[in-house]
Design a protein around this motif. Structure first.
Motif, PDB file in Angstrom:
ATOM      1  N   LYS A   1       0.882  -1.173   0.000  1.00  0.00           N
ATOM      2  CA  LYS A   1       0.000   0.000   0.000  1.00  0.00           C
ATOM      3  C   LYS A   1       0.917   1.219   0.000  1.00  0.00           C
ATOM      4  N   LEU A   2       1.474   1.481  -1.178  1.00  0.00           N
ATOM      5  CA  LEU A   2       2.580   2.425  -1.292  1.00  0.00           C
ATOM      6  C   LEU A   2       2.170   3.880  -1.083  1.00  0.00           C
ATOM      7  N   ASP A   3       0.986   4.254  -1.505  1.00  0.00           N
ATOM      8  CA  ASP A   3       0.547   5.632  -1.268  1.00  0.00           C
ATOM      9  C   ASP A   3       0.394   5.904   0.228  1.00  0.00           C
ATOM     10  N   GLU A   4      -0.149   4.928   0.948  1.00  0.00           N
ATOM     11  CA  GLU A   4      -0.254   5.072   2.403  1.00  0.00           C
ATOM     12  C   GLU A   4       1.130   5.101   3.042  1.00  0.00           C
ATOM     13  N   ALA A   5       2.011   4.245   2.561  1.00  0.00           N
ATOM     14  CA  ALA A   5       3.380   4.213   3.094  1.00  0.00           C
ATOM     15  C   ALA A   5       4.049   5.575   2.921  1.00  0.00           C
ATOM     16  N   LEU A   6       3.865   6.166   1.773  1.00  0.00           N
ATOM     17  CA  LEU A   6       4.444   7.479   1.493  1.00  0.00           C
ATOM     18  C   LEU A   6       3.932   8.523   2.486  1.00  0.00           C
ATOM     19  N   LEU A   7       2.637   8.502   2.722  1.00  0.00           N
ATOM     20  CA  LEU A   7       2.035   9.434   3.689  1.00  0.00           C
ATOM     21  C   LEU A   7       2.644   9.294   5.076  1.00  0.00           C
ATOM     22  N   TRP A   8       2.762   8.060   5.552  1.00  0.00           N
ATOM     23  CA  TRP A   8       3.303   7.826   6.889  1.00  0.00           C
ATOM     24  C   TRP A   8       4.794   8.159   6.953  1.00  0.00           C
ATOM     25  N   HIS A   9       5.528   7.888   5.873  1.00  0.00           N
ATOM     26  CA  HIS A   9       6.952   8.268   5.844  1.00  0.00           C
ATOM     27  C   HIS A   9       7.107   9.785   5.942  1.00  0.00           C
ATOM     28  N   GLU A  10       6.253  10.512   5.223  1.00  0.00           N
ATOM     29  CA  GLU A  10       6.334  11.980   5.270  1.00  0.00           C
ATOM     30  C   GLU A  10       6.050  12.497   6.680  1.00  0.00           C
ATOM     31  N   LYS A  11       5.046  11.925   7.346  1.00  0.00           N
ATOM     32  CA  LYS A  11       4.738  12.315   8.717  1.00  0.00           C
ATOM     33  C   LYS A  11       5.907  11.983   9.649  1.00  0.00           C
ATOM     34  N   ALA A  12       6.480  10.803   9.457  1.00  0.00           N
ATOM     35  CA  ALA A  12       7.620  10.398  10.288  1.00  0.00           C
ATOM     36  C   ALA A  12       8.783  11.374  10.131  1.00  0.00           C
ATOM     37  N   LEU A  13       9.066  11.732   8.894  1.00  0.00           N
ATOM     38  CA  LEU A  13      10.176  12.650   8.638  1.00  0.00           C
ATOM     39  C   LEU A  13       9.925  14.002   9.295  1.00  0.00           C
ATOM     40  N   GLU A  14       8.713  14.500   9.163  1.00  0.00           N
ATOM     41  CA  GLU A  14       8.374  15.803   9.759  1.00  0.00           C
ATOM     42  C   GLU A  14       8.549  15.782  11.284  1.00  0.00           C
ATOM     43  N   VAL A  15       7.994  14.778  11.928  1.00  0.00           N
ATOM     44  CA  VAL A  15       8.046  14.701  13.389  1.00  0.00           C
ATOM     45  C   VAL A  15       9.469  14.431  13.877  1.00  0.00           C
ATOM     46  N   LEU A  16      10.168  13.510  13.227  1.00  0.00           N
ATOM     47  CA  LEU A  16      11.521  13.186  13.674  1.00  0.00           C
ATOM     48  C   LEU A  16      12.484  14.351  13.462  1.00  0.00           C
ATOM     49  N   THR A  17      12.310  15.106  12.399  1.00  0.00           N
ATOM     50  CA  THR A  17      13.151  16.288  12.182  1.00  0.00           C
ATOM     51  C   THR A  17      12.938  17.285  13.317  1.00  0.00           C
ATOM     52  N   LYS A  18      11.695  17.472  13.719  1.00  0.00           N
ATOM     53  CA  LYS A  18      11.386  18.418  14.804  1.00  0.00           C
ATOM     54  C   LYS A  18      11.866  17.925  16.161  1.00  0.00           C
ATOM     55  N   THR A  19      11.708  16.649  16.432  1.00  0.00           N
ATOM     56  CA  THR A  19      11.979  16.140  17.785  1.00  0.00           C
ATOM     57  C   THR A  19      13.398  15.626  17.979  1.00  0.00           C
ATOM     58  N   ALA A  20      13.996  15.095  16.941  1.00  0.00           N
ATOM     59  CA  ALA A  20      15.318  14.478  17.082  1.00  0.00           C
ATOM     60  C   ALA A  20      16.406  15.230  16.324  1.00  0.00           C
ATOM     61  N   GLY A  21      16.007  16.064  15.370  1.00  0.00           N
ATOM     62  CA  GLY A  21      16.981  16.797  14.569  1.00  0.00           C
ATOM     63  C   GLY A  21      17.232  16.119  13.240  1.00  0.00           C
ATOM     64  N   PRO A  22      17.734  16.884  12.268  1.00  0.00           N
ATOM     65  CA  PRO A  22      17.893  16.352  10.909  1.00  0.00           C
ATOM     66  C   PRO A  22      18.983  15.293  10.763  1.00  0.00           C
ATOM     67  N   ASP A  23      19.948  15.265  11.661  1.00  0.00           N
ATOM     68  CA  ASP A  23      21.064  14.327  11.530  1.00  0.00           C
ATOM     69  C   ASP A  23      20.976  13.132  12.472  1.00  0.00           C
ATOM     70  N   ASP A  24      19.852  12.986  13.131  1.00  0.00           N
ATOM     71  CA  ASP A  24      19.642  11.851  14.029  1.00  0.00           C
ATOM     72  C   ASP A  24      19.430  10.578  13.209  1.00  0.00           C
ATOM     73  N   ILE A  25      19.839   9.454  13.747  1.00  0.00           N
ATOM     74  CA  ILE A  25      19.753   8.172  13.043  1.00  0.00           C
ATOM     75  C   ILE A  25      18.314   7.822  12.637  1.00  0.00           C
ATOM     76  N   ASP A  26      17.352   8.121  13.498  1.00  0.00           N
ATOM     77  CA  ASP A  26      15.953   7.822  13.160  1.00  0.00           C
ATOM     78  C   ASP A  26      15.443   8.737  12.047  1.00  0.00           C
ATOM     79  N   THR A  27      15.859  10.001  12.059  1.00  0.00           N
ATOM     80  CA  THR A  27      15.467  10.929  10.998  1.00  0.00           C
ATOM     81  C   THR A  27      16.081  10.496   9.675  1.00  0.00           C
TER      82      THR A  27
END
Length: 173
Positions: A116-142
């Protein structure tokens, strides 16, 4: 045997002791896997409600993630989605957190496995947004979220966009 074990833990430790609750979660998962879906999910939901209502948020979030991941590993994607979405809903009611970003990422990876690639894309985008804010752009999870987004774009047939994200992930690592 599992029911007997839950009853022993209940008698010895009480209804809301973590070991009793873990035993109930294990029993619920087993019931689902032996074709007792309704009974198993009812027990899981009841147990998660008990954990949530007793204020053990770390235990609650950890066990929800564990159950979602377990169902994902056995390719029971509907059940996995159910518990990931419950986890995400509850995390979204809290201040933004790294755990929320990781949960978005986990759901994205599962949706990709489910094709379900369109859904996967949506969740990846949300993950990137939240992880950038909370962990920083160079964090392993980001960085994992950036790379996951790139990989998903590539699988979706958009390799030019995918490569941009994959290169970002590589240079940040």
């Amino acid at each position: 045997y599992s029911r007997e074990l839950v009853n022993r833990y209940y008698e010895r430790h009480g209804q809301y002791h973590p070991i009793t609750l873990d035993a109930q979660l294990n029993l619920g998962s087993v019931m689902v896997n032996v074709d007792k879906l309704k009974q198993g999910t009812e027990l899981l939901d009841k147990t998660f409600d008990a954990i949530a209502n007793n204020g053990a948020k770390d235990l609650y979030y950890g066990r929800l993630n564990m159950v979602a991941t377990t169902f994902e590993a056995s390719q029971q994607f509907d059940l996995s989605t159910r518990y990931y979405l419950r986890l995400i809903k509850d995390l979204e009611a809290e201040p933004i957190s790294r755990t929320l970003g990781i949960s978005y990422f986990n759901l994205a990876v599962m949706k990709k496995s489910e094709r379900k690639l369109d859904e996967a894309l949506l969740w990846h985008e949300k993950a990137l947004e939240v992880l950038t804010k909370t962990a920083g752009p160079d964090d392993i999870d980001t960085i994992a979220a950036v790379s996951g987004l790139g990989n998903t774009y590539t699988v979706l047939g958009r390799p030019a966009t995918g490569v941009q994200f994959l290169e970002q992930g590589y240079t940040r690592a």
